[in-house]
Design a protein around this motif. Structure first.
Motif, short mmCIF file in Angstrom:
data_model
loop_
_atom_site.label_atom_id
_atom_site.label_comp_id
_atom_site.label_asym_id
_atom_site.label_seq_id
_atom_site.Cartn_x
_atom_site.Cartn_y
_atom_site.Cartn_z
N VAL A 66 0.83 -1.20 0.00
CA VAL A 66 0.00 0.00 0.00
C VAL A 66 0.87 1.26 0.00
O VAL A 66 2.03 1.23 0.38
N VAL A 67 0.25 2.33 -0.44
CA VAL A 67 0.84 3.66 -0.35
C VAL A 67 0.07 4.38 0.74
O VAL A 67 -1.16 4.47 0.67
N TYR A 68 0.78 4.88 1.76
CA TYR A 68 0.06 5.54 2.85
C TYR A 68 0.73 6.84 3.26
O TYR A 68 1.90 7.07 2.99
N ASP A 69 -0.07 7.68 3.90
CA ASP A 69 0.37 8.97 4.41
C ASP A 69 1.03 8.72 5.76
O ASP A 69 0.36 8.57 6.77
N ALA A 70 2.37 8.68 5.76
CA ALA A 70 3.12 8.36 6.97
C ALA A 70 3.19 9.56 7.90
O ALA A 70 3.41 10.68 7.46
N LYS A 71 3.02 9.30 9.18
CA LYS A 71 3.16 10.37 10.18
C LYS A 71 4.63 10.65 10.45
O LYS A 71 4.98 11.67 11.01
N GLN A 75 6.68 12.30 2.85
CA GLN A 75 6.13 11.86 1.57
C GLN A 75 5.38 10.55 1.78
O GLN A 75 5.65 9.83 2.75
N PRO A 76 4.47 10.20 0.87
CA PRO A 76 3.80 8.90 0.98
C PRO A 76 4.82 7.76 0.95
O PRO A 76 5.86 7.85 0.30
N VAL A 77 4.52 6.70 1.68
CA VAL A 77 5.41 5.54 1.80
C VAL A 77 4.74 4.34 1.14
O VAL A 77 3.54 4.13 1.31
N ILE A 78 5.54 3.57 0.39
CA ILE A 78 5.04 2.35 -0.26
C ILE A 78 5.67 1.15 0.43
O ILE A 78 6.85 0.87 0.23
N HIS A 79 4.89 0.47 1.28
CA HIS A 79 5.37 -0.70 2.01
C HIS A 79 4.28 -1.77 2.08
O HIS A 79 3.14 -1.53 1.73
N ARG A 80 4.68 -2.94 2.59
CA ARG A 80 3.79 -4.10 2.64
C ARG A 80 3.12 -4.25 4.01
O ARG A 80 3.75 -4.05 5.04
N VAL A 81 1.83 -4.61 3.99
CA VAL A 81 1.09 -4.91 5.22
C VAL A 81 1.57 -6.28 5.72
O VAL A 81 1.52 -7.27 5.00
N ILE A 82 2.06 -6.30 6.97
CA ILE A 82 2.54 -7.58 7.52
C ILE A 82 1.65 -8.10 8.64
O ILE A 82 1.76 -9.27 9.03
N ASN A 83 0.77 -7.24 9.16
CA ASN A 83 -0.15 -7.69 10.20
C ASN A 83 -1.32 -6.72 10.29
O ASN A 83 -1.17 -5.53 10.02
#
Length: 140
Positions: A66-71, A75-83
């Motif tokens: 997913v691409v999410y608005d990181a606190k 900038q938006p971050v593109i990482h994998r959902v692991i849990n």
């Protein structure tokens, strides 16, 4: 004199290009290697694109990228959902870059998720190296 059909054709092409551009994300780091690399472009579907929900955030699953608005990053971050868990009745996602040693510093909520990387079969849709020009122009 320019024909109205030619103008209409240019307008349609412009709209298609603008829509396509909104569905491409340039990878700015190596945190997801070997799934994709810095300078690659990933194809995404949007949680909300001009009022159209191209995917339902409620359907995010472990393993989705997913691409999410990181606190914690500007900038938006593109990482994998692991849990996926619930804290005080709120669904939260633990997210991590495939090439990182630890999870991202904060849980992510549904409203932070902007996009999901498109998959074809079990493969992420990635256009290799095309984003280097964009990185260079942005000074990244």
């Amino acid at each position: 004199m320019t024909d109205w059909k030619e103008i209409a054709a240019y307008a349609v092409i412009l709209v298609i290009v603008l829509i396509a551009a909104q569905h491409l994300n340039v990878v700015v780091s190596g945190s997801m290697e070997p799934a994709f690399y810095r300078g690659d472009i990933v194809l995404v579907e949007k949680a909300d694109f001009l009022g159209i929900h191209e995917f339902d955030v409620n359907d995010i699953q472990k393993g989705d990228v997913v691409v999410y608005d990181a606190k914690w990053f500007n900038q938006p971050v593109i990482h994998r959902v692991i849990n996926i868990a619930q804290i005080n009745g709120t669904v939260v996602y633990e997210i991590k870059g495939d090439n990182n040693n630890a999870s991202d510093p904060y849980f992510v909520t549904r409203d932070q998720i902007q996009s999901k990387v498109v998959t074809f079969g079990d493969n992420l849709v990635v256009i290799p190296k095309v984003g280097y020009l964009s990185l260079w122009l942005r000074g990244l």
